[in-house]
Design an enzyme around this catalytic site. Structure first.
Site: not given
Ligand code: LLP
Length: 403
Positions: A222, A330
């Protein structure tokens, strides 16, 4: 001076290998690994590269050559790691929500395992008792990370066994004399504040006395990397100092190994995603730049609202203008809205920076588009490490039953 590929090098790669193209700069990974090694040189630390960030086998082999171990989040990642030459003891499988059959497979492979549910701990105890060392993934109930989607340690997160269920954990461990050798937490991604890790350490320290056979504590990954120009990396030296102080001053922790699982920190900045501009479209709201890619190749901006620096490497001296950079699929797939770029023309190459971690790895064939190629730059030379998808790849698993 930090390792970086120049616009000229990236342009040459785009011409040689075509676009869209992921490029990884090996020496940058090495630089990041060296920073970690230096920052924690005073402690007994082992780094397990969280390979979910980028699993290309050549990258795994390279990271192995640097001296790191590897952290996996699926049995297939564990197998890839072994395929890349890691020894079983260098492989850690931090599981989440998996069926017990995968744990059995991991035991057969001989890798390290962190178990993240009471249910699997129970099954593990029943089958292996004291015979196979194992770790427990805990949920420390700490909120951390760049945004909620990548926070994993808070009190509503699905990950790990909540620390408030300690009694049940101990009861299960004792009933089967399970050989618990590791305690693990991972609180999130994009963590800038070193004190988050200190908080995690405090939670773990309270638990240590309950587990007499511990060999390590695992603080997860992290570590934040800078995505924007004025962003800052986590102060890794400060973290190294704080971790050392905490462990040195705790009598029962002093002799334990400290494990980390950095993903982004090692491979984010090494990665460049090169696209080419298909279409320019003027509208009253904005000028769209449509590139030959979309969230099918780099999903982070749409998924996490994350920011990737973009540069027009084909026109570095061009006048600065504002554009919205979008993809060609799309569905709305905005990479950047109202972003300043040097004047963009159709055919120009745009580079997305910091694309090494969770870039290619989270790509898909949405809209039946092909996944990009991957290239590794090492010692100044480009190596194709994954060929571009082709038409056959789209069809290869389909079973055509209607004639
Ligand atoms: N260890 C465990 C158990 C993890 O779940 C993760 C990441 C890591 C280590 C490595 O974290 P890192 O050092 O890379 O931050 N796809 C998201 C990030 C999700 C991270 C998931 N777990 C993104 O693109 O920001």
């Amino acid at each position: 001076m930090s390792q970086q590929l120049s616009p000229e090098q990236l342009t040459a790669l785009a011409k040689e290998f075509g676009t869209p193209l992921y490029v990884y700069h090996a020496e940058k990974i090495k630089e990041q690994y060296a920073k970690l090694a230096k920052a924690f040189s005073g402690s007994n630390v082992v780094f397990f590269y969280a390979c979910k960030a980028l699993t290309n086998v050549s990258v795994l082999k390279y990271i192995r050559s640097l001296g790191a171990n590897v952290d996996c989040s699926s049995i297939n990642e564990a197998k890839l790691a072994l395929h890349a030459g890691f020894l079983p003891q260098q492989v850690l499988y931090t599981s989440n929500g998996i069926g017990f059959d995968e744990i059995e497979e991991a035991v057969k492979l001989g890798v390290n395992i962190n178990i993240d549910s009471l249910s699997n701990l129970e099954k593990f105890g029943k089958k292996y008792g004291h015979n196979y060392p194992v770790g427990i993934r805990l949920r420390p109930n700490i909120m951390a990370g760049g945004n909620l989607k990548i926070s994993t340690g808070h009190d509503k997160s699905k990950f790990g066994i909540p620390v408030d269920q300690l009694d049940k954990i101990i009861e299960t461990v004792n009933r089967y004399s399970i050989l618990i050798t590791d305690l693990h937490i991972h609180t999130g991604s994009d963590i800038k504040d070193a004190d988050v890790f200190v908080k995690g350490i405090e939670v773990l320290f309270d638990l240590i006395p309950h587990f007499k056979e511990l060999r390590s504590v695992d603080l997860g990954g992290g570590f934040k990397v800078p995505y924007k120009k004025d962003d800052e990396e986590i102060d890794i030296d400060l973290l190294g100092k704080k971790v050392k102080e905490a462990f040195d001053s705790h009598p029962q922790a002093r002799n334990l190994q400290i494990w980390f699982e950095p993903g982004k920190f090692l491979v984010s900045e090494c990665g460049y995603f090169i696209t080419q501009v298909n279409v320019m479209k003027e509208t009253s709201a904005t000028t769209f730049v449509s590139v030959n890619s979309g969230f099918n190749h780099l999903i982070r901006p749409m998924f996490y609202d994350s920011y990737h620096r973009i540069e027009n490497i084909s026109n570095p001296q061009g006048e600065s203008k504002r554009y919205s950079v979008v993809g060609n699929i799309c569905e709305t797939d905005t990479f950047a809205w109202d972003r300043k770029l040097h004047e963009v023309r159709e055919g120009d190459h745009l580079v997305f920076y910091n694309a090494g971690a969770y870039g290619f790895e989270m790509s898909s064939n949405f809209n039946s588009r092909l996944k990009p190629a991957e290239v590794m730059m090492k010692d100044g030379k480009p190596h194709l490490i994954r060929r571009r998808d082709n038409w056959d790849d789209l069809l290869k698993n389909q079973v055509e039953v209607i004639s």
